[in-house]
Design a protein around this motif. Structure first.
Motif, short mmCIF file in Angstrom:
data_model
loop_
_atom_site.label_atom_id
_atom_site.label_comp_id
_atom_site.label_asym_id
_atom_site.label_seq_id
_atom_site.Cartn_x
_atom_site.Cartn_y
_atom_site.Cartn_z
N UNK A 94 0.84 -1.20 0.00
CA UNK A 94 0.00 0.00 0.00
C UNK A 94 0.86 1.25 0.00
N UNK A 95 0.41 2.29 -0.70
CA UNK A 95 1.16 3.54 -0.80
C UNK A 95 0.62 4.53 0.22
N UNK A 96 0.84 4.28 1.50
CA UNK A 96 0.32 5.12 2.55
C UNK A 96 1.43 5.59 3.47
N UNK A 97 1.17 6.73 4.12
CA UNK A 97 2.00 7.25 5.20
C UNK A 97 1.04 7.86 6.21
N UNK A 98 1.48 8.03 7.43
CA UNK A 98 0.60 8.52 8.47
C UNK A 98 1.16 9.83 9.05
N UNK A 99 0.52 10.98 8.75
CA UNK A 99 0.84 12.26 9.37
C UNK A 99 -0.47 13.03 9.48
N UNK A 100 -0.44 14.19 10.17
CA UNK A 100 -1.65 14.97 10.30
C UNK A 100 -1.95 15.71 9.00
N UNK A 101 -3.21 15.95 8.72
CA UNK A 101 -3.54 16.69 7.51
C UNK A 101 -5.03 16.74 7.28
N UNK A 102 -5.46 17.60 6.33
CA UNK A 102 -6.85 17.78 5.98
C UNK A 102 -6.91 18.50 4.64
N UNK A 103 -7.96 18.28 3.82
CA UNK A 103 -8.04 19.13 2.65
C UNK A 103 -8.69 18.62 1.40
N UNK A 104 -9.76 17.80 1.46
CA UNK A 104 -10.39 17.30 0.24
C UNK A 104 -11.01 18.44 -0.56
N UNK A 105 -11.57 19.44 0.12
CA UNK A 105 -12.28 20.52 -0.58
C UNK A 105 -11.34 21.38 -1.43
N UNK A 106 -10.03 21.24 -1.27
CA UNK A 106 -9.10 22.03 -2.07
C UNK A 106 -9.29 21.77 -3.56
N UNK A 107 -9.76 20.60 -3.93
CA UNK A 107 -9.92 20.29 -5.36
C UNK A 107 -11.22 20.84 -5.92
N UNK A 108 -11.99 21.62 -5.10
CA UNK A 108 -13.24 22.26 -5.52
C UNK A 108 -14.39 21.27 -5.72
N UNK A 109 -14.29 20.09 -5.13
CA UNK A 109 -15.39 19.14 -5.26
C UNK A 109 -16.66 19.66 -4.63
N UNK A 110 -16.54 20.47 -3.56
CA UNK A 110 -17.73 20.99 -2.90
C UNK A 110 -18.53 21.90 -3.83
N UNK A 111 -17.84 22.64 -4.69
CA UNK A 111 -18.54 23.50 -5.65
C UNK A 111 -19.35 22.66 -6.62
N UNK A 112 -18.80 21.55 -7.05
CA UNK A 112 -19.52 20.67 -7.97
C UNK A 112 -20.70 20.01 -7.27
N UNK A 113 -20.55 19.70 -5.98
CA UNK A 113 -21.68 19.14 -5.23
C UNK A 113 -22.83 20.14 -5.18
N UNK A 114 -22.50 21.43 -4.94
CA UNK A 114 -23.53 22.45 -4.87
C UNK A 114 -24.25 22.62 -6.20
N UNK A 115 -23.56 22.28 -7.30
CA UNK A 115 -24.18 22.33 -8.63
C UNK A 115 -24.95 21.06 -8.95
N UNK A 116 -25.00 20.14 -8.01
CA UNK A 116 -25.75 18.91 -8.21
C UNK A 116 -24.98 17.78 -8.84
N UNK A 117 -23.65 17.92 -8.96
CA UNK A 117 -22.81 16.89 -9.57
C UNK A 117 -22.12 16.11 -8.46
N UNK A 118 -22.49 14.85 -8.30
CA UNK A 118 -21.97 14.03 -7.20
C UNK A 118 -21.41 12.70 -7.67
#
Length: 764
Positions: free
Chosen positions: A187-211
């Motif tokens: 597996x290509x994983x590492x463990x550190x602190x972090x956050x940030x899915x919305x950086x790719x603007x997926x939330x804007x597409x959700x608001x437009x009804x694209x899921x």
């Protein structure tokens, strides 16, 4: 006197202006040019260790005549021979200790793991024969069969007059050309602190009804432990799951990847394929995913062994999937800091590689176990160069050896590998040459939890991220968009661009909690789920058009302008303006048409999971370097003008304007794709994977000038492209020499090849 002073000042000013121009050319161009191959920086000198090489297998065969035929059998991997030697020297207890130390046993400890490599894709009769012998066949796919040999059977043979007879029997079975330890995917994983899915603007597409609704994503991974507890919250209310091979019941890696997929594309259906990392189980899992009509497969894992030129076993499997119109998204790997690459060097003439002058060993710092692989330039079907790999302790004692034969026989491969339980003690890798016609470039890869003294991040991709049909993903820190140091970098061993795109890593989730989910494993599901959003918004897109959209319209260019072998085309970022194209109306079937192809029943509609969009975080990085460079140049020009007078103003201004214009062109984002002259017919979503250029425009208007890739003739989207998107080859190099093409699938054939490495058909 005054005139002489003026001349001196003018001369000084001219020199300063020339220095400014030189800095602009050298430093400015250096910022946009691909990074050169790094020279490893050694750590403090290693302890002085004297090593005595172990006896050869021929010498051991003379010493132990009862197992001499097995020791001389080139089809049997070295580790099984060491197992038998351990019995000869220390009995059953010593043999079983070695089995544990070298990772030979199945997870339950009741059997020894073995992979059979065949010279045929039809393994049905062989499987029946193996089961008749009382062996358990864990997985069988094409020319790979995983077998569990019961420890009780081996122990009984060890204490009989035929020790190791089962291994000899396996190598003599019809169609078996190699018996080796299963090649594992990690597996290509590492463990550190972090956050940030919305950086790719997926939330804007959700608001437009694209899921991602209407799309089905297959998550191919090494473990989905704990996923049941997340159904209906961090995962859909129900998923389809199947297991393959000797899988790890406690591994949560796949669950964490699925969390990201669901967070970015909550409307998509998810299908989980849980496999053990071996080739045979991977093939079975992929075949099962195809029966569920997946549109996208996300795979956050890779193997350390393979040619990494797109011709390997796993890469060919990916290309087969891509040929069905399915998007395969694969992590690049986390080997950026666990890879060494060099040309074999032996100035002392003792046959041992020198990592540095006077240093013949590579320290492997570890947390209790070591997985290390050596591979080198050679024919991966019939290698003739033979190198060996050893593990040594601080006293110079050989702990483990990998001395498989490479003599040009079918089934052999140019690599050696060792798994060893170290107890946390530092061990040392040593590379020797047994037989080679020249000094070749070789690579050393180490597994999770291992670091080394000399690091070369270039060419550190794992496989199948090297596949032509893979959309390969690198990792950036979500908080500053810097390329993660661990992220594997390209190019492929045949010089193609990989990865093509990068995405955020270090994001949190339920599976890894507040510590965060890092690595290219976390980046890859972002891209796979974003592809589902793009495909829902553009249902007429083909597989390649979705990929083109992601690379051209949905990236933030980072690092050197244009594509590079770290960030790819840039970091994933969906456009803020969402345009949803309605699907074309279905055509009524005609008497000549059989009508639409039936599809499997849809999976249950998932329940979206709520999540909080994090606050935006400021960026930093390369722009600071540009600002410093600009200030330095301005300062030098001002001083130069003060000394040299207004006569130099025109020259300096001209140089500055030209240089800024030049940099501006190099830093421009990817050009948008030119609009076609007319609406093309909507291609089928599952159309054939075809990197060839689109047909020329029709009509009375003159056709635009179309640039072609010299390697594959694909249309280039921009005139200053550094790599071809279709095949990945560098556009600054001469086109690779082509032997011929397969008449069945169009793939390039190696010189002298008898079979196509992509489709397997015989060459006419």
């Amino acid at each position: 006197m005054e005139r002489k002073n003026l001349l001196k000042l003018a001369g000084i000013g001219g020199v300063l202006v020339l220095i400014a121009v030189a800095l602009w050319v050298v430093l400015g161009e250096g910022l946009v040019s691909p990074a050169p191959l790094l020279t490893p920086t050694p750590r403090p000198p290693l302890p002085d260790i004297e090593v005595s090489l172990p006896p050869t297998l021929d010498e051991l065969a003379d010493q132990y005549p009862d197992i001499a035929p097995i020791l001389r059998d080139p089809e049997l991997a070295t580790v099984y021979k060491e197992f038998l030697i351990a019995y000869q020297e220390g009995g059953v207890e010593a043999a079983m200790d070695l089995a544990v130390t070298r990772g030979l046993l199945t997870p339950d400890g009741a059997s020894v793991r073995v992979t059979l490599v065949l010279d045929t894709d039809d393994s049905a009769l062989l499987v029946q024969e193996l089961e008749a012998l009382g062996l358990h066949v864990a997985s069988a796919y094409r020319d790979r069969v995983n077998v569990a040999v019961p420890v009780a059977l081996i122990e009984a043979q060890l204490q009989s007059d035929q020790p190791g007879a089962i291994f000899s029997h396996l190598t003599q079975l019809d169609h078996v050309i190699a018996v080796r330890l299963p090649t594992e995917t990690i597996p290509h994983q590492r463990i550190i602190e972090g956050e940030g899915v919305a950086i790719i603007n997926a939330d804007i597409w959700h608001q437009a009804g694209v899921t991602g609704e209407g799309l089905r994503i297959g998550v191919l991974d090494l473990g989905f432990a704990g996923h049941e507890d997340l159904l209906g919250t961090d995962l859909p209310s129900s998923v389809v799951l199947e297991t393959f091979g000797w899988y790890d019941q406690d591994e949560v890696h796949g669950t964490a990847c699925a969390e990201i997929v669901y967070e970015v594309a909550p409307g998509a259906d998810l299908v989980f394929a849980w496999y053990d990392g071996s080739e045979a189980a991977m093939g079975e899992a992929v075949a099962w995913l195809l029966t569920h009509d997946v549109d996208i497969i996300t795979h956050s894992a890779g193997a350390l062994v393979g040619p990494r030129d797109g011709s390997g076993w796993k890469a060919t499997l990916v290309d087969d999937v891509a040929a069905r119109g399915i998007i395969w998204v694969n992590s690049a790997g986390n080997e950026g800091k666990k890879h060494y690459r060099a040309t074999f060097t032996d100035t002392s003439g003792n046959g041992i590689h020198e990592f540095a002058p006077g240093e013949e060993m590579l320290a492997l710092y570890n947390r209790g176990k070591v997985l290390v692989f050596l591979q080198w330039e050679d024919d991966w079907e019939r290698p003739t160069r033979d190198y060996e790999l050893y593990l040594v302790n601080e006293r110079g004692e050989i702990l483990a050896a990998s001395e498989d034969a490479q003599s040009g026989e079918l089934g052999q491969e140019p690599f050696e590998g060792i798994f060893y339980l170290t107890g946390g003690n530092t061990v040392y890798a040593m590379v020797t040459v047994y037989d080679s016609d020249k000094d070749v470039v070789f690579d050393i890869f180490t597994g999770p939890g291992v670091s080394l003294d000399y690091v070369v991040p270039e060419y550190s991709l794992t496989t199948p991220s090297d596949a032509v049909g893979s959309l390969t993903v690198g990792a950036v820190n979500w908080w500053d968009d810097r390329l993660a140091g661990y992220s594997s970098q390209g190019p492929t061993s045949d010089g193609r661009l990989k990865p093509e795109i990068s995405a955020p890593a270090g994001v949190s989730g339920h599976s890894y909690g507040i510590s965060g989910f890092d690595g290219t494993s976390a980046s890859t599901p972002h891209v796979a789920a974003a592809a589902a959003l793009v495909w829902e918004a553009n249902p007429h897109f083909s597989r390649q058009e979705v990929i083109d959209f992601l690379l051209a319209e949905a990236v933030v260019d980072l690092g050197p302008p244009g594509p590079d072998t770290g960030y790819g085309y840039g970091r994933l970022s969906l456009p803020e303006h969402v345009e949803v194209v309605p699907p074309p109306p279905p055509e009524a079937p005609t008497p000549e048409s059989p009508g639409p192809t039936p599809t499997p029943a849809p999976l249950p509609t998932p329940t979206p999971v709520s999540y909080v969009t994090p606050e935006p975080v400021g960026r930093g990085g390369p722009q600071q370097v540009d600002d410093l460079l600009s200030l330095t140049l301005i300062g030098l020009l001002v001083i130069g003008l003060g000394c040299g007078g207004a006569g130099l103003l025109g020259v300096s201004g001209l140089v500055l304007v030209v240089g800024m214009a030049r940099r501006g062109r190099r830093r421009t984002a990817l050009d948008a794709r030119p609009a076609p002259p007319g609406p093309p017919p909507p291609p089928a979503r599952h159309g054939a994977y075809d990197p060839r250029p689109a047909p020329p425009p029709s009509g009375d208007r003159p056709a635009p000038v179309v640039l072609k890739c010299p390697a594959c003739s694909a249309t280039l989207r921009r005139s200053d492209a550094q790599f071809c998107v279709a095949c990945g080859h560098s556009l600054h190099d001469a086109p690779p020499r082509r032997a011929s093409r397969c008449r069945h699938c169009g793939a390039d054939l190696r010189e002298g090849a008898r079979f196509c490495s992509r489709c397997g058909h015989a060459v006419d």
